[in-house]
Every structure is written in structure tokens, then in C-alpha cells.
Write a protein that holds these residues in place. Sequence first.
Motif, PDB file in Angstrom:
ATOM      1  N   MET A   1       0.835  -1.204   0.000  1.00  0.00           N
ATOM      2  CA  MET A   1       0.000   0.000   0.000  1.00  0.00           C
ATOM      3  C   MET A   1       0.868   1.253   0.000  1.00  0.00           C
ATOM      4  O   MET A   1       1.890   1.308   0.671  1.00  0.00           O
ATOM      5  CB  MET A   1      -0.891  -0.021   1.245  1.00  0.00           C
TER       6      MET A   1
ATOM      7  N   PHE B   1       0.372   4.892   1.264  1.00  0.00           N
ATOM      8  CA  PHE B   1      -0.593   5.565   2.119  1.00  0.00           C
ATOM      9  C   PHE B   1      -0.690   7.051   1.793  1.00  0.00           C
ATOM     10  O   PHE B   1       0.267   7.653   1.321  1.00  0.00           O
ATOM     11  CB  PHE B   1      -0.195   5.399   3.586  1.00  0.00           C
TER      12      PHE B   1
ATOM     13  N   SER C   1      -0.724   9.508   3.830  1.00  0.00           N
ATOM     14  CA  SER C   1       0.261  10.281   4.600  1.00  0.00           C
ATOM     15  C   SER C   1       1.665   9.714   4.386  1.00  0.00           C
ATOM     16  O   SER C   1       2.585  10.075   5.075  1.00  0.00           O
ATOM     17  CB  SER C   1      -0.092  10.224   6.074  1.00  0.00           C
TER      18      SER C   1
ATOM     19  N   ALA D   1       3.164   7.344   5.490  1.00  0.00           N
ATOM     20  CA  ALA D   1       3.465   6.399   6.571  1.00  0.00           C
ATOM     21  C   ALA D   1       4.898   5.913   6.528  1.00  0.00           C
ATOM     22  O   ALA D   1       5.173   4.740   6.762  1.00  0.00           O
ATOM     23  CB  ALA D   1       2.487   5.211   6.542  1.00  0.00           C
ATOM     24  N   LEU D   2       5.829   6.815   6.229  1.00  0.00           N
ATOM     25  CA  LEU D   2       7.242   6.428   6.283  1.00  0.00           C
ATOM     26  C   LEU D   2       7.644   6.290   7.747  1.00  0.00           C
ATOM     27  O   LEU D   2       7.188   7.062   8.587  1.00  0.00           O
ATOM     28  CB  LEU D   2       8.107   7.484   5.592  1.00  0.00           C
ATOM     29  N   PHE D   3       8.509   5.310   8.034  1.00  0.00           N
ATOM     30  CA  PHE D   3       8.946   5.130   9.415  1.00  0.00           C
ATOM     31  C   PHE D   3       9.925   6.247   9.759  1.00  0.00           C
ATOM     32  O   PHE D   3      11.008   6.319   9.179  1.00  0.00           O
ATOM     33  CB  PHE D   3       9.583   3.758   9.585  1.00  0.00           C
ATOM     34  N   PRO D   4       9.571   7.122  10.701  1.00  0.00           N
ATOM     35  CA  PRO D   4      10.401   8.309  10.941  1.00  0.00           C
ATOM     36  C   PRO D   4      11.769   7.974  11.523  1.00  0.00           C
ATOM     37  O   PRO D   4      12.682   8.763  11.418  1.00  0.00           O
ATOM     38  CB  PRO D   4       9.576   9.143  11.926  1.00  0.00           C
TER      39      PRO D   4
ATOM     40  N   ARG E   1       9.077   1.841  -1.578  1.00  0.00           N
ATOM     41  CA  ARG E   1       8.903   0.862  -0.515  1.00  0.00           C
ATOM     42  C   ARG E   1       7.808  -0.136  -0.862  1.00  0.00           C
ATOM     43  O   ARG E   1       7.881  -1.310  -0.504  1.00  0.00           O
ATOM     44  CB  ARG E   1       8.565   1.599   0.791  1.00  0.00           C
ATOM     45  N   ALA E   2       6.792   0.359  -1.574  1.00  0.00           N
ATOM     46  CA  ALA E   2       5.664  -0.511  -1.916  1.00  0.00           C
ATOM     47  C   ALA E   2       6.008  -1.466  -3.065  1.00  0.00           C
ATOM     48  O   ALA E   2       5.574  -2.615  -3.070  1.00  0.00           O
ATOM     49  CB  ALA E   2       4.447   0.331  -2.271  1.00  0.00           C
TER      50      ALA E   2
END
Lengths: 361, 274, 271
Positions: free
Chosen positions: A81, A83, A85, A87-90, A148-149
Motif C-alpha cells: 500500500m 498511504f 500520509s 506512513a514512512l517510518f520516521p 517501498r511498496a
Amino acid sequence: MAAPDIVLRDVTKRYRDALAVDDLSLEIERGEFLTLLGPSGCGKTTTLNMIAGFIAPTAGTITIKGQPVTDLPPFERDTSMVFQSYALFPHMTVFDNVAFGLRMRKVDRSELRRRVGEALESVHLSGLEKRYPRELSGGQQQRVALARAIVTRPAVLLLDEPLSNLDLKLREAMRLELKALQRDLGITSVYVTHDQDEALAMSDRIAVMNRGRVEQVGKPEEVYDSPSTLFVATFVGDINLLRGTVESSDDEGLAVRLAGGTLVRTRPDRERQRGDAVTVAVRPEKCVLSVAGETEGANSLPARVVDTLVAGAEIRYRLALEGGEELVVAALNVDTSPRPSPGTGARVTLPQAHCRTFPAA
Amino acid sequence: MGLPPTVFLLAAFFLPLAFLMVLSVYRFDAGLIEPDVTLENYRKFFADSFYLAGLWRTVRLAAIVSLVVTTLSYPVAYFLTRTTSRFKGLLIALVLAPELSGVVLRTYGWIVILEDRGLVNTLLLDLDLIDRPLRLSQSFAGVALGLTHVLLPFAILAIFSTLQTIDPVLERAAQNLGANRVRTFFRVLFPLSLPGVIGAFFLTFTISASAYATPAILGGSGFHVLATMIYQQLLFFLNWPLASVMSLVLLVTVLIVALIGNRVETRVERALQG
Amino acid sequence: MRRFLKIQAPALLFRAVVVLIYAFMFLPIAIVVLVSLNAEPYLTLPPESFSLRWYRQVFTPTWLPPLRYSLVIAAAAALGSGLLGGLGAFAIARYKFPGRAALQAFLMSPLSIPSIVTGVAILQFATMVNLQGMLGTPALIVGHIVVTLPFTVRMIGISLFNFDRSVEQAAANLGARPGQVLRHVTLPLMKPGIFAGMTFAFIVSFNNVPVSLFLVRPGATTLPIEILNFLQYRLDPTLAAVNMVSLVIVLALVAIAERAGGFTKFVYGRS
């Protein structure tokens, strides 16, 4: 023909007091780019989340590549997916963000490096591996989310309004880029948006949703030119709506008497009968504006120009028919077209083939 | 506008604290306090294994309790963060409720449960699982249990406020990329919530190191931590200079721990933000 | 079955853990409730008969004076803390001056000092500088204001940070002079925070042990200290009833504060 990649059968999602998705069935072919288009609250994101496995359907089944997945948790489904926003891991670098899915799949190190490199290259982000998400621009973050997806080569790519946080220019550029990438990878994609321009520009097929139901599924031109419901007609593109009553109906078409007395001829429609209250719908760019006193053909109606608006390549005229109904006509902003000024009389032709009728709302 | 509270705190708080420090170097001789500067009181504290054991017990108790409390708090804080229940507000209020009841009431409750003729021992005796009552109250374990109970709300709220800042969509993203629940927790949620966890640990450490009522009641008369020793010196032995030294030892211990906590928290926060 | 193992079972396990921890938090309180209502001096589970006999013991000369004394001290401390904390919060939120952050840290400082040390320091200071006359009521109130000040500063601060400054500008634009803005706009908007802060200060003072421990005088003891003194010697069910009465007082206050503009949100809110 191969079996569809994604099959939703009679899927329903009911919350405490609301029906979010109502008995939805949909098939998505291999490599297809299908868009779920609709206003907020229409159930499109809920549907996407059910495909991803974040939300369990109340009833119905979901199949991906022939495998029933309704009872599988998200991490056992072959979907990726993007997203809204991102949704990257900060707390992870760009490299670690993109490598996350591969690490979960226990891909060995050299292979992992190669594939992350390729994925970043395909979204033009090579060289930013060591950055953290907060050091990137919105557009770059969006590309990381995309890399990433796709790096895990999922069966299905799910996109939840991925472009909505970008500014207009970037958004339009990313449409083309995203679509090209999807075509190159040949990856089956489900795209959620409320932006009809985006849907028309990118999709192989569009499913227009409203109140938890699919109102129409079809190619962009079908949905735009032959809307099957009044909702689809008004949600996808601009359209003029005129209320009236059917006076006669035959194979040639309908004759509709508008409230103000004007008679309009529309496409044939067997479902409408004499006496039915209907709404006549016609797109602004299909109407033809001419100078007052010119030829009077079918559906050529006298009108008065109320005001005009120059919208770049187009000029939009707001007209009032003799009976008082208002409608908008869009004409190309070229030197050859007539340009009546506000207050003057004009004629407008509503081509019969483009006048559709729907039951009055 | 800031002047009245500033003056008040200077007079009613900082002046007495300064005086506490002065008193700690006064000579205590035959029940009298003499204004001679001496380090005798400090020597007495740090040379006596009884006092040092008290200090060590204080630190050990606080460390164990805050570790247990932080661990127990996490699931509740996570539940409160993610619940979609319409009773969410009530569930949060319920966490606060025990805090309103005061430490004395709760200590009383624990005595009824833990004492030799208490509920637990009666139950175990009735079931013939034990022959003699277990020493549950008047023990280190009893004090630890009581403190754990007192500190849970603090830790839950500390972790809750950090978890609230983490976008739930990150967990979905991790699961979507193939991480199961355990991996999602350890790779995404836990690292991002570390500042709250560290904050909760050090906060509960400092509070339990300073606790008086729970160790005094649940520990019994033979159980000594710094707080109870201070009370004893001050009101029974009337050795105020030594009580001052003990107060300062407690104060410095708490401040050092809080300082370390702050350092670690800042460092973790910086690491998380890249 | 698969769905159960993969999705529902872990969720159920998690819920069970949460329920257990909640139960743990309420266990001692529930026990005190039972003891206070139990007819027998010793609690058996389940209790055989209930009675209010322990509650009747509360309203006797043993327990009424400390209860009344605690209420007076807590009311005074809440008032003082609300006033000083309100001024402090206002200065921090509304004026830009060098050392603003330092003022905030200064006003919050009692929070990082163990309360028991605060109690010891005030006792020693008052005694040694010949202010013994201050011990008892005045010292108790002062000590309680010291330990509650950080809470009122923070909670009133939340109410100040949370409201939109433009409403004050709107009032000024409509012709209100600074004093009128304060009276008609700012203070009414701050009211929930002030009320919540004072309620919290009241409760902290009402339940306080570590400061009161050193500052009470024989014959005039606060309720928690009185209970504590009894508790060291005997386990009388009257203590349970006394505890319940004080809990009910606190809960009633919280209910009023919650109604009047919110309480919980200020307790765990961030400024």
C-alpha cells in the motif's frame, strides 16, 4: 483469459450504526489500473483497507490471485500500500524504509541491496539512501513510499490518495510518472481518489462509488460520456441539469417539456414514459453557442447571456433560457468563436445525442 | 505578574532547602545542635552500613518497581491509545481514579489483602497449599506491590501521551510490508514510543525512591528506606543534622536519576528524528 | 479457525491482560469498600452480612475533627495555589521576557524535589529561625501550596495555551479596553483550567502525607496522617469507612469539576 487478480464478492462492511460498504462485487484484471472514485465517506478507502486486510468485512469474500484472503491478516497478504500520509517510518533512513518489506521476507543481503537500489532508481531517488524522511520534500517522501511498496514485487499495489498531499504542478507530473511506472511493472493496482481528473487521466477502469455502493464501472470515457446514474453524471465532470416532464417517447428520442415551457429533445430512453418527471443532463462543452438569429434547428434555443468567465483555454458562458432555466456552455477560447457579451441575446444548441435523462432527483 | 509566585517559592521553598544544607554541616552533640561547620554527619551516614543499606534498598526498590510498573503500563497505554470504544474517556478517567483515592486508602486495602490473616493467606491456608501464613506484608515484596499499584497511573499516562503522537497508519504500513504483530511492535511501535517509556521509568523511579507511606505501613517497623529513616531521625532521635544529610542524599539521588533520565530521553528522541 | 488463531486470539489475549491490570488497579479500593460495609470486624469473601456500623464511627469526635481540619487546609491551599499558579501561568503564557523558560522551570521545581524533603526543610527552617508559631496550620498551608503550585501552573497554562488569541483581539477591536478584555473574555475562557487546577490542588493537599507528616501538630492532625498513625497499630474497619468518606468527598469534587468545564483533560493534557 486469465482469472481476475482481485475478486470482491458481495463484500459488506457494517459499523455500529452505519453501512460503510454495501454488498460490493468487483473483479480486477491482471495488470489493470482500477480507480475507486467517489466523495469522502463513500466507502472507497474502507474497500481498499479490506483488500489490504486492515479491516475485516462483515460479510462477503475477497480473493487475490485465486487465493481466498478474507481470513488472512495483512502481513500474510501479497499486497503493498502507498498511504495518503506516506506512513514512512520516521526512525529509519530511506534505505531502511525501502528495505523493510524485504527484511520481513528474509531476503539475503546482496539481493536486498540490489533490489532497494533498483527501486530507488526507478523513482529517481538514488543517492538519498542515508537521509531520514523528515529531511526530504513532500514529493521525495511520496517517491520513497512508492519505492517501498513496489520493492517487494507484490501481486497487488494499493494506492490511497497518494498524490493528495502534493501541490498542483507536482501532482500532475506525478500522475504521468506513476502511471508509466505501473505500466512498466505491469502490476495490478487499485487506486483510491476523490479527484475525478486524476481518475480520468490514470485509470484503465473507474469504479464510481457512492454511499457504499458501486454506481458504475467502466473505462474513463464510458464513465464520462455515458454515465449510468445521475450521481455519476454530476460527480465526474461538470454537467448542466434541467428539470422537466416527458411529453412523448419513441425510438427517435424523448421530448421533454422543461419547467419554464421550453421543449428539449433527448436521446431515446425506454425506461422513461410520458408524464415522468425527469432531469435532462448535458455537458457544457457539448453545447454549442451561436449568435442570436442564426439557424433554428433541433434543440436550438433562444437564450440570454448572464455572464462570462474566461478560464484559460476555455470560456464559460452562463445563459438563461427563455423559461428561466440557467445553463453553462463551455467554448474554446479561440478567435473564431462568437463572443456574445453579458446581457445580449444568443442561441444555444443542445445536441440531442448528448442530452441524457435521469429520473428526477 | 510572575513576581508573587517567585517570591513565595523563594521564601517558602528555596530558603528552607538552603537551610537544610546548612543544617547538614552543623555539629550534633548530645542532643544539641551547634553551629560549628563539620562533615561529621556525612561521615556518619557513609560509614554506617545500616544507613548505606537503607540507601541501597531505596534504589533497588525504586529500580524494581519502576521496571515492573513501566512494563505493566505499556499494554494499558496502548489499549487506551488505539481503542475506538465510545467509553474511551471513561476508561482514561478510570486510570486516574485510583490516584484520587490517596495513598493511605490503597495501602490499607493492601494490608487487608496481604497481612498474615489477610485474604491471600486465608485463601491459601483454606486450600491447604501452605501450612503457615506467607510473609506478604511487612516485606520487600509487599512494599514493591503497593508502590507498583501507586505508580501505575503515572506511568500509564506518560506512555499514553507518547503513544498518542504515533500515527497508527505506521503500524498498518509495517503489517502491509509483511511484519507480523511481534515484529511490528519491536521494529516500529516500541522504538517510536521509547521516549515515553524512558520518561515513565525515570518518573516512577524518582517517585518510588521518595515514597514514605507505603514502605512505612507495608514494610513494617523493621523495613528501612531513606524516607522512613529520615522520619525516624527527625522525630524520634531528634538528630536533625543527620536527617538533613539523609534528605540531601535522597534529593541528590533523585536529581541524578532524573538527570540521567532526561539525558537518555533527549538522546533517544534525537536518534529517532535522525 | 485460522482467522481465530491469527487475528482474534492475540487480540483476546491482549484484552485479557488489559482487563487484569485494570482489575489490579481497583482491587485494593474494592477491598476497602467491602471492609467498610462488612458487618464483621474481619473480612471474609464473600462477606456474610453488611452494615453501616463502621460509618457511624466516622461521625464521632475521633474522626470528625481531622476530617474537618483536612478540608480547611485543602481549601486554603487550593485557593493560594490557584491564585499564585494563575499569576505564574499568565506571566509565562502572555508576556515575552528574557528568562520566561527559566520562570517556568522555577515554578515547576517543587515537582522534582521529593515532597518529604520539602516537608523536612520547612519544619527545620521554621523551628530554627524561631518561627515555631508558624508550625501547624500556617506551615501546612504554605507547604501544601509549594507542592501543588506546579500542578496549578501547568493546568491553568493549558487553558491559556489552548485558546485562540484572536478572540481577545476581536474584543479589543470591538472597543474593549485591556481590563474589559480580561474580565469579559480572558478570565471566562481560563475558568475551566483554573477550576481544574484548584480541584487538583485540593485533592493533592487533602490526600497529602509526606509534607503533612512533619508539619502537623499534636491535637490538630490532618486525616491521612491520623489514619496513618492508627494504621501502624491496628486494623480497625472504621479506618476503611473513614477512607471511603474521604474518597467520596474527592469523587464528588471531581464530578463537579468535570461538569464545570472538564477535569480529566487538564490532568493528562499537554500545554
